[in-house]
Scaffold this active site. Structure first.
Site, mmCIF file in Angstrom:
data_model
loop_
_atom_site.group_PDB
_atom_site.id
_atom_site.type_symbol
_atom_site.label_atom_id
_atom_site.label_comp_id
_atom_site.label_asym_id
_atom_site.label_seq_id
_atom_site.Cartn_x
_atom_site.Cartn_y
_atom_site.Cartn_z
ATOM 1 N N HIS A 54 -8.974 3.844 -1.504
ATOM 2 C CA HIS A 54 -7.650 3.254 -1.351
ATOM 3 C C HIS A 54 -7.287 2.371 -2.551
ATOM 4 C CE1 HIS A 54 -4.079 1.635 0.276
ATOM 5 N NE2 HIS A 54 -4.582 0.641 0.996
ATOM 6 N N CYS A 99 -13.448 0.536 8.187
ATOM 7 C CA CYS A 99 -12.617 -0.059 7.131
ATOM 8 C C CYS A 99 -12.721 0.757 5.847
ATOM 9 C CB CYS A 99 -13.058 -1.491 6.836
ATOM 10 S SG CYS A 99 -13.196 -2.567 8.273
ATOM 11 N N LYS A 132 -10.322 6.138 4.127
ATOM 12 C CA LYS A 132 -11.652 5.717 4.552
ATOM 13 C C LYS A 132 -12.746 6.258 3.644
ATOM 14 C CE LYS A 132 -15.095 4.159 6.700
ATOM 15 N NZ LYS A 132 -15.859 4.336 5.478
ATOM 16 N N CYS A 156 0.811 -1.222 0.000
ATOM 17 C CA CYS A 156 0.000 0.000 0.000
ATOM 18 C C CYS A 156 0.842 1.269 0.000
ATOM 19 C CB CYS A 156 -0.921 0.017 1.208
ATOM 20 S SG CYS A 156 -1.829 -1.521 1.468
#
Length: 409
Positions: free
Chosen positions: A335, A209, A331, A86
């Site tokens: 992502h 998440c 969030k 990431c």
């Protein structure tokens, strides 16, 4: 070493775009970055490129960097694909800064992309899992939500952090994301919504998440020798820091901090000659709500164990003492793994350029971006600083590389 400057940055929307390809998303981001450069920039000016990508779905694992840079007209430009889970494009930005500071290049493109919406749920879980510890954690069935749930559970037990404090991270970031036209989940949520969502991995629920996303982002880093050709309002890369650690959470001594983030922040602050109190805003890696709270402590925004109180105080809200994730963060903004770090830099550029619209921080001078790979196997931190405006000067005579006849721009 030369100073490095951020002169432009742009991104695509984040979300699910079945009509787009990874090439078309990268083109959108590249064109937005070029358009953002105050005095303009030509593709022919770019000396080198670094592109972050995990490769979800395996569609173009080999040479995915040149695949996108060639598509946007950077024919023949040396391009390196960077993979650090990431944190891929955060490290791509770091590589671009290193190339400039070393004197090997004057103009460098750093970016990233990911397409995550066109694979099955099981396939997506597999591709996310490759960034975890594959011999023990993944094969035992552990997911990233499960790993971060363990971190949250220990933090709650040790420091008294509450589910409500976790939920306040989501409320804040959704409020910011609702002001960001690029955000995937660009809507507000109430504290009740964020507390009553279905459980994903106890104590984390759905609102704790981040989503999976398609998207791309790009930044343009230049040397002090040529910065005046592109802007009269320079944004200096004041500090850079990076760190690595054990890939598996079970291999670490502590579940309540990310040592790689701590090392990266210490190095970036030292290079920039600042303390956390000198920051005006920050974009931190909030893949899960607990990750943002851990970042507060790892980056020195508060003492160990006090992150819950910090989010509850309102200090990290827009208009607070230190706004965090004004973009909406992972969030709300989304992502797309390979694009996330560069996307954070896009927000820093907009804030320091005064172009963040309804989420603009008042007169910021200095901001930080923080990008984490996996559950903390790698982390990179950048500090960006707006310098005093300067008057136009004579061009330093930067000569773009020679290109083959017929190469497009």
């Amino acid at each position: 070493m030369q100073d490095a400057y951020l002169v432009g940055a742009g991104q695509s929307d984040y979300g699910a775009f079945p009509e787009e390809s990874y090439r078309s998303l990268f083109r959108t981001a590249f064109e937005a970055a070029v358009e953002s450069v105050p005095k303009g920039i030509d593709a022919a000016d770019v000396d080198e490129a670094f592109v972050g990508n995990l490769g979800v779905g395996g569609r173009q694992l080999g040479l995915s960097g040149p695949a996108v840079t060639e598509h946007v007209g950077l024919d023949g430009v040396p391009c390196t694909r960077v993979e650090n889970a990431c944190a891929a494009s955060g490290f791509a930005v770091r590589q671009a800064v290193q190339a400039v500071k070393s004197g090997m290049a004057d103009v460098v493109l750093a970016g990233g992309f990911e397409v995550m919406s066109d694979t099955s749920s099981d396939a997506t879980k597999y591709w996310l899992g490759v960034s975890g510890e594959t011999e023990w954690e993944r094969l035992s069935g552990t997911t990233f939500s499960g790993v971060y749930a363990q971190m949250a559970s220990v933090h709650m037990e040790r420091y008294g952090t509450t589910r409500e404090q976790l939920s306040r991270v989501a409320v804040k970031n959704h409020a910011n994301g609702a002001k960001n036209p690029h955000a995937q989940l660009g809507f507000e949520c109430s504290l009740e919504d964020a507390q009553s969502a279905p459980v994903v991995a106890d104590p984390l629920n759905l609102y704790h998440c981040c989503p999976t996303s398609d998207g791309a982002a790009c930044a343009l880093i230049v040397s002090e020798d040529v910065v005046d050709e592109y802007t009269d309002d320079p944004i200096r890369v004041a500090g850079v820091g990076a760190g690595s650690d054990s890939v598996g959470l079970f291999q670490r001594d502590s579940y309540t901090g990310v040592p790689a983030s701590q090392r990266a922040a210490e190095s970036a602050y030292e290079m920039a000659g600042i303390d956390p109190d000198d920051l005006d805003f920050a974009e931190v890696h909030d893949c899960f709500a607990i990750a943002e709270l851990l970042a507060y402590e790892d980056l020195g925004f508060c003492e160990r164990g006090e992150a819950g109180q910090l989010i509850e105080s309102g200090a990290t809200e827009l208009g607070g003492e230190l706004p965090v994730n004004t973009s909406g963060g992972l969030k709300s903004k989304g992502h797309p793994i390979g694009a996330t770090g560069a996307g954070q830099v896009v927000e820093a550029f907009k804030q320091l350029s005064g172009e963040a619209g309804d989420r603009q921080v008042e007169s910021p001078t200095r901001g930080l971006t923080h990008n984490v790979g996996g559950s903390g196997g790698a982390a990179v931190v950048h500090v960006f600083e707006r310098e005093e405006p300067r008057s136009s000067t004579t061009s330093s005579g930067h000569r773009p590389r020679e290109r083959e006849e017929g190469a497009g721009a």
